[in-house]
Design a protein around this motif. Structure first.
Motif, PDB file in Angstrom:
ATOM      1  N   LEU A  41       0.813  -1.216   0.000  1.00  0.00           N
ATOM      2  CA  LEU A  41       0.000   0.000   0.000  1.00  0.00           C
ATOM      3  C   LEU A  41       0.846   1.265   0.000  1.00  0.00           C
ATOM      4  N   ASP A  42       1.892   1.306   0.826  1.00  0.00           N
ATOM      5  CA  ASP A  42       2.647   2.560   0.944  1.00  0.00           C
ATOM      6  C   ASP A  42       3.391   2.913  -0.343  1.00  0.00           C
ATOM      7  N   LYS A  43       3.670   1.902  -1.176  1.00  0.00           N
ATOM      8  CA  LYS A  43       4.322   2.165  -2.464  1.00  0.00           C
ATOM      9  C   LYS A  43       3.319   2.112  -3.621  1.00  0.00           C
ATOM     10  N   ASN A  44       2.089   1.713  -3.321  1.00  0.00           N
ATOM     11  CA  ASN A  44       1.018   1.642  -4.330  1.00  0.00           C
ATOM     12  C   ASN A  44       1.398   0.739  -5.508  1.00  0.00           C
ATOM     13  N   ILE A  45       1.948  -0.451  -5.189  1.00  0.00           N
ATOM     14  CA  ILE A  45       2.370  -1.386  -6.236  1.00  0.00           C
ATOM     15  C   ILE A  45       1.879  -2.789  -5.900  1.00  0.00           C
ATOM     16  N   TYR A  46       1.871  -3.633  -6.937  1.00  0.00           N
ATOM     17  CA  TYR A  46       1.579  -5.057  -6.762  1.00  0.00           C
ATOM     18  C   TYR A  46       2.727  -5.855  -7.365  1.00  0.00           C
ATOM     19  N   TYR A  47       2.890  -7.079  -6.878  1.00  0.00           N
ATOM     20  CA  TYR A  47       3.924  -7.956  -7.447  1.00  0.00           C
ATOM     21  C   TYR A  47       3.577  -9.403  -7.128  1.00  0.00           C
ATOM     22  N   CYS A  48       3.735 -10.275  -8.134  1.00  0.00           N
ATOM     23  CA  CYS A  48       3.532 -11.709  -7.920  1.00  0.00           C
ATOM     24  C   CYS A  48       4.897 -12.385  -7.902  1.00  0.00           C
ATOM     25  N   PHE A  49       5.203 -13.073  -6.804  1.00  0.00           N
ATOM     26  CA  PHE A  49       6.473 -13.777  -6.683  1.00  0.00           C
ATOM     27  C   PHE A  49       6.452 -15.101  -7.445  1.00  0.00           C
ATOM     28  N   GLY A  50       5.292 -15.432  -8.016  1.00  0.00           N
ATOM     29  CA  GLY A  50       5.176 -16.651  -8.816  1.00  0.00           C
ATOM     30  C   GLY A  50       5.415 -16.408 -10.295  1.00  0.00           C
ATOM     31  N   CYS A  51       4.639 -15.482 -10.874  1.00  0.00           N
ATOM     32  CA  CYS A  51       4.772 -15.215 -12.318  1.00  0.00           C
ATOM     33  C   CYS A  51       5.558 -13.946 -12.605  1.00  0.00           C
ATOM     34  N   HIS A  52       5.911 -13.196 -11.525  1.00  0.00           N
ATOM     35  CA  HIS A  52       6.800 -12.033 -11.611  1.00  0.00           C
ATOM     36  C   HIS A  52       6.188 -10.845 -12.338  1.00  0.00           C
ATOM     37  N   LYS A  53       4.860 -10.813 -12.419  1.00  0.00           N
ATOM     38  CA  LYS A  53       4.214  -9.625 -12.957  1.00  0.00           C
ATOM     39  C   LYS A  53       4.055  -8.610 -11.834  1.00  0.00           C
ATOM     40  N   GLY A  54       4.208  -7.344 -12.178  1.00  0.00           N
ATOM     41  CA  GLY A  54       4.072  -6.329 -11.149  1.00  0.00           C
ATOM     42  C   GLY A  54       4.025  -4.944 -11.748  1.00  0.00           C
ATOM     43  N   GLY A  55       3.695  -3.980 -10.908  1.00  0.00           N
ATOM     44  CA  GLY A  55       3.620  -2.599 -11.361  1.00  0.00           C
ATOM     45  C   GLY A  55       2.713  -1.793 -10.459  1.00  0.00           C
ATOM     46  N   GLY A  56       2.207  -0.704 -11.004  1.00  0.00           N
ATOM     47  CA  GLY A  56       1.311   0.152 -10.246  1.00  0.00           C
ATOM     48  C   GLY A  56      -0.134  -0.045 -10.657  1.00  0.00           C
ATOM     49  N   ALA A  57      -0.971   0.899 -10.255  1.00  0.00           N
ATOM     50  CA  ALA A  57      -2.410   0.769 -10.494  1.00  0.00           C
ATOM     51  C   ALA A  57      -2.743   0.768 -11.980  1.00  0.00           C
ATOM     52  N   ILE A  58      -2.109   1.640 -12.731  1.00  0.00           N
ATOM     53  CA  ILE A  58      -2.398   1.714 -14.172  1.00  0.00           C
ATOM     54  C   ILE A  58      -2.015   0.413 -14.854  1.00  0.00           C
ATOM     55  N   ASN A  59      -0.834  -0.091 -14.523  1.00  0.00           N
ATOM     56  CA  ASN A  59      -0.364  -1.338 -15.112  1.00  0.00           C
ATOM     57  C   ASN A  59      -1.263  -2.508 -14.734  1.00  0.00           C
ATOM     58  N   PHE A  60      -1.757  -2.507 -13.494  1.00  0.00           N
ATOM     59  CA  PHE A  60      -2.647  -3.587 -13.047  1.00  0.00           C
ATOM     60  C   PHE A  60      -3.918  -3.618 -13.888  1.00  0.00           C
ATOM     61  N   LEU A  61      -4.518  -2.465 -14.104  1.00  0.00           N
ATOM     62  CA  LEU A  61      -5.742  -2.410 -14.917  1.00  0.00           C
ATOM     63  C   LEU A  61      -5.470  -2.834 -16.356  1.00  0.00           C
ATOM     64  N   MET A  62      -4.330  -2.428 -16.884  1.00  0.00           N
ATOM     65  CA  MET A  62      -3.974  -2.827 -18.248  1.00  0.00           C
ATOM     66  C   MET A  62      -3.891  -4.341 -18.357  1.00  0.00           C
ATOM     67  N   GLU A  63      -3.303  -4.990 -17.340  1.00  0.00           N
ATOM     68  CA  GLU A  63      -3.136  -6.445 -17.344  1.00  0.00           C
ATOM     69  C   GLU A  63      -4.459  -7.170 -17.131  1.00  0.00           C
ATOM     70  N   ILE A  64      -5.213  -6.744 -16.128  1.00  0.00           N
ATOM     71  CA  ILE A  64      -6.400  -7.499 -15.709  1.00  0.00           C
ATOM     72  C   ILE A  64      -7.574  -7.296 -16.654  1.00  0.00           C
ATOM     73  N   GLU A  65      -7.685  -6.091 -17.224  1.00  0.00           N
ATOM     74  CA  GLU A  65      -8.815  -5.784 -18.108  1.00  0.00           C
ATOM     75  C   GLU A  65      -8.431  -5.813 -19.583  1.00  0.00           C
ATOM     76  N   LYS A  66      -7.156  -6.083 -19.856  1.00  0.00           N
ATOM     77  CA  LYS A  66      -6.652  -6.114 -21.244  1.00  0.00           C
ATOM     78  C   LYS A  66      -6.929  -4.785 -21.946  1.00  0.00           C
ATOM     79  N   LEU A  67      -6.597  -3.694 -21.258  1.00  0.00           N
ATOM     80  CA  LEU A  67      -6.807  -2.364 -21.806  1.00  0.00           C
ATOM     81  C   LEU A  67      -5.485  -1.784 -22.287  1.00  0.00           C
ATOM     82  N   ASP A  68      -5.565  -0.796 -23.174  1.00  0.00           N
ATOM     83  CA  ASP A  68      -4.352  -0.068 -23.502  1.00  0.00           C
ATOM     84  C   ASP A  68      -4.126   0.999 -22.430  1.00  0.00           C
TER      85      ASP A  68
END
Length: 584
Positions: free
Chosen positions: A52-79
């Motif tokens: 939360l304090d860095k406003n980022i996500y990261y998966c230690f399994g598949c190594h995807k990560g980033g911030g809020a914008i990147n998360f939405l791009m990945e999960i919703e398949k948006l540009d």
């Protein structure tokens, strides 16, 4: 187009990434972070973290990560543009893109959504007010669907008129090309509407946008149901009817009810089961299972009891199990569906059926022994092989072993025999997601320092005041140093801005991994100062070694002078002093 960095900063400041990710993943706090099952790959144990304090996500399994914008791009398949737009709306940030937004895809997608919203409103108005919709209203009433449910799902009616929709939309200045891509008209006759004399079920996305329609024929002029074809905004195999209306209850209960048809969804919601969805008249797909997995850990399957329903149930069980979704089955009487039971037998009868579902294993076993004679060895073998695909799909070793034991017990044969057949089966197991990690980056002293500085931006001035790009040899350290300096000069404080400057690749993945860990949280200032000193000392000693080599070889050049020698000696003495000071 380029969205101003100030707007991106404002959006990132206002968006709580935990709240955002929680719309898709069930998160639990642990050790200063939030953890859940990764939405990007199949896993049994949570390795997906949100800081939360860095406003980022990261998966230690598949190594995807980033911030809020990147998360939405990945999960919703948006540009990028659509992701920023969506977050801006959530955060209440105004984006004025009217002059700058030249993204053809983004503009067309918005226009398509606006078109479907408009047409859906027209269908709804016709159902409520037109005499031509009398038969549709009678059908809805005959199925026991009340006005509240009709309004909740915004049911509509497409009249028996071949020209109204085309003429209506032409007046709204939609181009022929755009209407041809909309999925609202026949492929062969461009101005003929796809939906004629049909009860209309608008299909909503998880964001409550109308993205398509499902239409039920009220006469005998064609297929019972037809759906919007594939368009820019609608992909049938990855959508579920009722998902928008079921989302709140699904998140709350962490459970869904999967039924066969649109009317069944309405009947279940009206009966109090507001977590019910349906797969839009198609076979249940892996993409639909992934969608459900975002919001629920378990489900109840309520398909029809006929042969087709049994096959569909078996397939859905295996797909859900392969994604780690625990499903049970509510058995319906032969030839009955939830809507029929609610309308003829009452809500209480539906409650009784859904109150006591049976496990997937029990359901599949019951179906198998009805189909094959277990009194014969051949029948037993067929029963076993009928259940093997389900057991293969089970991700838990313990659960798989228990199912093999129960199967052996029920058939009265040794578990060793069943296990032997199971291991010998040639049928390939359900495919697991193969996670490929980015090519590993060797962490040099320089890159270690830059990672520590990026994780503790308050101390980055210690680095920038002592070292420059010319002092660095590691290309990844140079890239990270430049990215952080760029953020500092532009006044960009968020991690999202830093990640955007780095771009996609293994360095971004490594940075997010380190930011998501606690590696640089203990005494960060001392770590950074010590690392700066190490690199400065290394550079000075390498420079001194070069000067010493020049002194030893002095005189070999015809252009060498005594002044040059004095300069080299002076430079060496100065370095000796600095090195000694750094070593203290």
């Amino acid at each position: 187009m380029r969205i101003p960095e100030s707007k991106i900063e404002e959006i990132n400041d206002k968006v709580n990434i935990v709240d955002l990710v929680s719309e898709y993943v069930s998160l639990k706090p642990k050790g200063g972070r939030y953890w859940g099952l990764c939405p990007f790959h199949n896993e049994k144990t949570p390795s997906f973290s949100v800081t939360l304090d860095k406003n980022i996500y990261y998966c230690f399994g598949c190594h995807k990560g980033g911030g809020a914008i990147n998360f939405l791009m990945e999960i919703e398949k948006l540009d990028f543009i659509d992701s920023v737009k969506m977050l801006a709306k959530k955060a209440g940030v105004t984006l004025d893109l009217s002059e700058n937004d030249n993204s053809e895809y983004s503009g067309k997608r918005d226009a398509m959504l606006e078109l479907y919203k408009r047409v859906s409103g027209s269908f709804r108005y016709i159902l409520e007010n037109s005499e031509s919709a009398g038969q549709a209203r009678e059908y809805i009433a005959a199925r026991g669907i009340n006005q509240e449910t009709s309004e909740k799902f915004e049911l509509g009616f497409a009249p028996y008129d071949f020209n109204w929709l085309f003429n209506f939309l032409k007046k709204k200045n939609y181009s022929l090309e755009f209407l041809g891509e909309s999925g609202l008209f026949s492929k062969n006759k461009k101005n003929f509407p796809l939906f004629i004399n049909r009860l209309i079920f608008p299909v909503f996305s998880v964001r409550n946008e109308v993205i398509g329609f499902s239409g039920r024929e009220l006469g005998n002029r064609g297929p019972k149901y037809i759906n919007t074809p594939e368009t820019l905004i609608f992909h049938k195999g990855s959508q579920l009817y009722g998902i928008s209306q079921a989302l709140s209850d699904m998140r709350k209960k962490k459970q869904f009810i999967l039924c066969e048809g649109n009317i069944d969804v309405l009947a279940l919601h009206q009966s109090g089961y507001t977590n019910a969805v349906a797969p839009l008249g198609t076979a249940f797909t892996s993409e639909q299972a992934k969608l459900l997995k975002r919001y629920a850990d378990s489900g109840i399957i309520v398909f029809d009891g006929d042969e087709a329903g049994i096959k569909a149930t078996s397939k859905a069980i295996i797909i859900c199990e392969s994604f780690g979704i625990e499903v049970s089955v509510a058995e319906l009487p032969q030839g009955r569906d939830p809507a029929d039971i609610m309308q003829k037998d009452g809500v209480e009868s539906l409650h009784k059926i859904l109150k006591y579902p049976i496990t997937s294993f029990e359901y599949l076993y019951k179906c198998a022994i009805r189909a094959y004679d277990v009194r014969s060895p051949e029948g037993m073998e067929k029963v076993v092989r009928e259940i093997f695909p389900y057991i293969t799909s089970i991700r838990s070793d313990v659960k798989r072993d228990v199912c093999l034991s129960r199967l052996a017990e029920k058939l009265g044969i040794g578990k060793e025999s069943i296990l032997s057949d199971f291991l010998r089966q040639k049928k390939a197991p359900v495919r697991r997601d193969v996670v490929k990690k980015d090519e590993a980056i060797k962490i040099s002293d320089e890159l270690y320092l830059m990672l520590a500085g990026a994780a503790n931006r308050d101390y980055f001035n210690i680095i920038s005041s002592s070292l420059g790009i010319d002092d660095l040899k590691d290309k990844n350290a140079v890239l990270l140093f430049s990215a952080v300096m760029g953020c500092e000069e532009a006044g960009e404080e968020t991690v999202e801005s830093l990640l955007m400057r780095i771009g996609e690749g293994p360095l971004k993945s490594l940075l997010v991994e380190k930011l998501s860990s606690s590696q640089f949280l203990i005494n960060p200032e001392d770590v950074i100062r010590d690392s700066v000193k190490t690199i400065m000392l290394r550079n000075m000693m390498e420079n001194r070694a070069r000067i010493e080599s020049d002194i030893r070889n002095f005189g070999l050049s015809a252009t060498s002078s005594e002044e040059d020698l004095k300069g080299l000696i002076s430079e060496k003495l100065s370095l000796d002093k600095k090195i000694e000071e750094l070593k203290r």
